[in-house]
Motif scaffolding. Structure first.
Motif, mmCIF file in Angstrom:
data_model
loop_
_atom_site.group_PDB
_atom_site.id
_atom_site.type_symbol
_atom_site.label_atom_id
_atom_site.label_comp_id
_atom_site.label_asym_id
_atom_site.label_seq_id
_atom_site.Cartn_x
_atom_site.Cartn_y
_atom_site.Cartn_z
ATOM 1 N N GLU A 45 0.829 -1.199 0.000
ATOM 2 C CA GLU A 45 0.000 0.000 0.000
ATOM 3 C C GLU A 45 0.865 1.251 0.000
ATOM 4 O O GLU A 45 1.915 1.305 0.645
ATOM 5 C CB GLU A 45 -0.915 0.016 1.225
ATOM 6 N N GLN A 46 0.372 2.274 -0.672
ATOM 7 C CA GLN A 46 1.116 3.518 -0.774
ATOM 8 C C GLN A 46 1.244 4.218 0.571
ATOM 9 O O GLN A 46 2.223 4.904 0.838
ATOM 10 C CB GLN A 46 0.434 4.450 -1.780
ATOM 11 N N GLY A 47 0.255 4.067 1.435
ATOM 12 C CA GLY A 47 0.255 4.790 2.699
ATOM 13 C C GLY A 47 1.265 4.294 3.710
ATOM 14 O O GLY A 47 1.449 4.919 4.764
ATOM 15 N N ALA A 48 1.932 3.174 3.441
ATOM 16 C CA ALA A 48 2.902 2.632 4.397
ATOM 17 C C ALA A 48 4.123 3.542 4.480
ATOM 18 O O ALA A 48 4.454 4.266 3.544
ATOM 19 C CB ALA A 48 3.313 1.231 3.974
ATOM 20 N N ASP A 49 4.820 3.473 5.630
ATOM 21 C CA ASP A 49 5.989 4.346 5.833
ATOM 22 C C ASP A 49 7.304 3.631 5.514
ATOM 23 O O ASP A 49 8.347 3.959 6.056
ATOM 24 C CB ASP A 49 6.009 4.884 7.259
#
Length: 677
Positions: free
Chosen positions: A553-557
């Motif tokens: 997912e794009q939202g992961a850090d």
């Protein structure tokens, strides 16, 4: 540059529009109070009149520039533009006639114009009749899903979220992104960036991508300034898409979704019951007889039974089934030859919740034997000879919410009568599936803990319908009905590519789902990067490339993000080791400008000073919007190399392609791991 300036000045409309409003209203109150209340002579108001004319004219001109961006209905925009223009013209007349008796009258006219323009603007941004709505009588329309039968998935679970959080910007009068989310039909049409749903790969759906973007991203929806989705609402949309985005099906058919939408609704008690473990001998015996058993949930021993279409159940198979009758919750006998002994076997399943008898020879009197299955929720008698469903039988199934009858011999008049007597049941009596145009199955789901490993890895394959087989291959060939059928979790002990499909006779085989799992043989102990990533996507710096943390997912850090730049990294091994291939884990999400690398190049070295070119690979980019996918890109070296240091250059396309709506802008690449094998 000129276009950017015009856009900027247009958007200042939202900043300056309050100035002429305040000046005009202030002048109106001052004139009314001084001249008509105090009966005094007015002082020279030339400066105020001039300021009113200038600010009103600027606001009107900037509004015309802003209207060029689109996203508003033409009718609503027409009235707002021309009322605003006329009001601005009125303020110019006020200044020109400031020394005459007409000036005061025109101030009142301009205030009326501002009120009318504001009303049109409010309707444009907040919906029809924005100012007048509080004074109008409100009619409460009955909700069709509640008044005419069980709640549908879309009406009860999805539409309330869209209406509250999305429709203010995406409706007929304000189609941001050419997208209207106010009703099902326009929702399915999508917008300027294409369709909102990808039902083959639900997690790639544009709707979900925009919701899951980080809050600071421009493309995140709803915008940062708007009321955001709650965790429950976000989970509801995500689960709805994973279920295939059902619209008109009853919500009760989807217990997981129902639990999210109506957490206080009590689910069928069968799902919370405890059952004994299934004996291996029973499972193996039934498998030999063409009967499949599956656990409904990893944490439960409740069973789902499905029988191979056309396979006659032997007496031995019936004995096996009888021994586990209590824990069979779902039974799928579609297309199987059945007789009264099998119906009595089903009748002896006290916890049966779902029963599929489609395309069987069941008769009316046999169906009535199932009256003791008091937990039954779902019944499918499509394409059977059943011509009668007595009301007294249906009353014995208090949990029943879905009956499929298309192709049966039920008379339309009888079906209408049943619908009237049992409105809480969803009756599906549409046309049967055209056997000459079979439907394609969705792909199976791969479940695993990680993509690369040091020792072994366990992989399981999942498909929601038990009567559908999952077939896989570990070779570079196409999986199908003749490939290995998945029975139990696979143990992988070397770098392997798994390809799998869902398949069943009479259906089109699903698209292939493919995944590569890598066994690390050359682990890096340190890494460095030549350029720092963008400030908002730094993760753990160079360490992120070898920390073993991967994300889908794009939202992961965990991502290192580079905009308009390549990534170059050096990985240091603990000791000199053999390197055969390099894998780069990256993300593609082209709506918010994230693209797959166009090429990867590899060099090796013994001393971190002199590097030798070892191999490269180019990657073809996608050519359409709506792509969201994590890639594990492989570069095989020209030959095996002994090395202590490995340099990897991940080349970005640098700019968005010509087919992208923002063509020419700098694109992103996202990388979170580089793996050596």
């Amino acid at each position: 540059m000129v276009d950017a300036l015009m856009t900027f000045f247009g958007r200042t409309h939202l900043v300056f529009l309050h100035l002429p409003i305040g000046i005009a209203v202030g002048l109106f109150l001052y004139v009314a109070y001084t001249r008509y209340w105090l009966k005094k002579q007015l002082p020279d108001l030339s400066f105020a009149f001039r300021l009113l004319a200038l600010t009103a004219t600027y606001t009107a001109v900037s509004g015309w520039l802003l209207s060029g961006e689109g996203a508003y209905s033409e009718e609503a925009l027409f009235w707002h533009k021309w009322l605003g223009t006329c009001t601005a013209a009125c303020t110019i007349l006020i200044w020109m006639l400031r020394h005459t008796r007409w000036a005061n009258t025109l101030v009142m006219v301009s205030c009326a114009g501002i009120l009318a323009t504001g009303h049109a603007g409010g309707s444009l941004t907040h919906g029809e009749g924005f100012l007048s709505e509080p004074f109008l009588s409100k009619k409460t329309e009955p909700i069709e899903a509640e008044s005419q039968g069980p709640q549908t998935v879309f009406a009860a679970a999805v539409n309330p979220i869209l209406q509250e959080k999305c429709v203010s910007c995406h409706k007929p009068s304000k189609r941001k992104g050419d997208l209207d989310l106010s009703q099902k039909e326009t929702l399915l049409q999508g917008g300027e960036h294409g369709a909102l749903f990808d039902l083959n790969v639900p997690e790639n759906s544009l709707l979900l991508q925009r919701i899951l973007l980080p809050l600071h991203e421009k493309e995140h929806m709803p915008p940062k300034s708007k009321n955001q989705l709650s965790n429950r609402e976000r989970e509801t949309i995500e689960l709805w898409l994973k279920l295939g985005a059902p619209f008109d099906q009853p919500l009760a058919e989807y217990p997981e979704l129902l639990a999210l939408v109506q957490p206080d609704v009590e689910l069928n008690p069968v799902y919370n019951m405890e059952f004994p473990p299934l004996k291996a001998a029973t499972n193996e015996g039934l498998k030999q007889e063409g009967v499949s058993l599956d656990l409904l949930d990893p944490n439960s021993n409740a069973l789902s039974l499905s029988c191979t279409s056309g396979r006659v159940l032997t007496s031995e198979a019936k004995n096996y089934i009888q021994s586990i009758q209590d824990q069979i919750v779902h039974a799928d006998l579609a297309g199987a030859p059945i007789d009264e002994s099998i119906i009595r076997l089903l009748a002896g399943m006290p916890h049966l919740v779902r029963l599929n008898l489609a395309r069987t020879q069941i008769k009316n009197e046999q169906l009535e034997l199932l009256g003791e299955n008091v937990y039954l929720e779902y019944l499918n008698i499509s394409n059977t000879q059943v011509s009668h469903l007595p009301a007294n039988l249906l009353k014995k199934w208090p949990s029943l919410h879905s009956v499929y009858t298309f192709g049966s011999e039920l008379e339309p008049g009888l079906l209408d009568e049943l619908k009237s007597k049992f409105p809480e049941v969803s009756w599906h009596s549409g046309a049967p599936i055209d056997e000459e145009e079979p439907i394609q199955l969705n792909p199976p789901e791969m479940r695993f803990s990680r993509t690369f490993f040091d020792d072994t890895l366990q992989l399981s394959l999942h498909f929601p319908f038990r009567s559908v087989g999952v077939y896989y291959t570990m070779k570079n060939d196409t999986p199908g009905l003749k490939s290995n059928r998945y029975e139990k979790p696979l143990i992988i002990d070397k770098t392997t590519t798994i390809r799998a499909v869902a398949a069943k006779e009479g259906w089109l085989t699903s698209p292939i789902v493919e995944k590569t799992f890598i066994k690390r043989t050359a682990s890096a102990v340190d890494s460095r990067i030549s350029k720092q990533p963008a400030p908002q996507y730094t993760a753990k710096g160079a360490r992120s490339l070898i920390d073993g943390v991967l994300s889908e997912e794009q939202g992961a850090d965990s991502w290192l993000g580079y905009q308009g730049e390549h990534l170059e990294a050096v990985l240091e091994l603990k000791e000199k080791s053999t390197v055969k291939q390099v894998f780069v884990h990256c993300l593609e999400n082209n709506a918010p400008w994230i693209f797959k690398p166009k090429a990867i190049q590899v060099w090796v070295s013994d001393d971190d000073k002199k590097y030798t070119f070892a191999g490269s690979r180019n990657f073809e980019g996608n050519k359409e919007m709506g792509i969201m996918q994590a890639h594990l890109l492989r570069v095989g070296l020209d030959q095996e190399q002994e090395a202590r240091y490995v340099k990897v250059r991940v080349e970005s396309p640098l700019k968005l392609p010509v087919w992208h709506p923002s063509a020419g802008e700098k694109c992103w690449i996202f990388v979170d791991e580089i793996i050596l094998d």
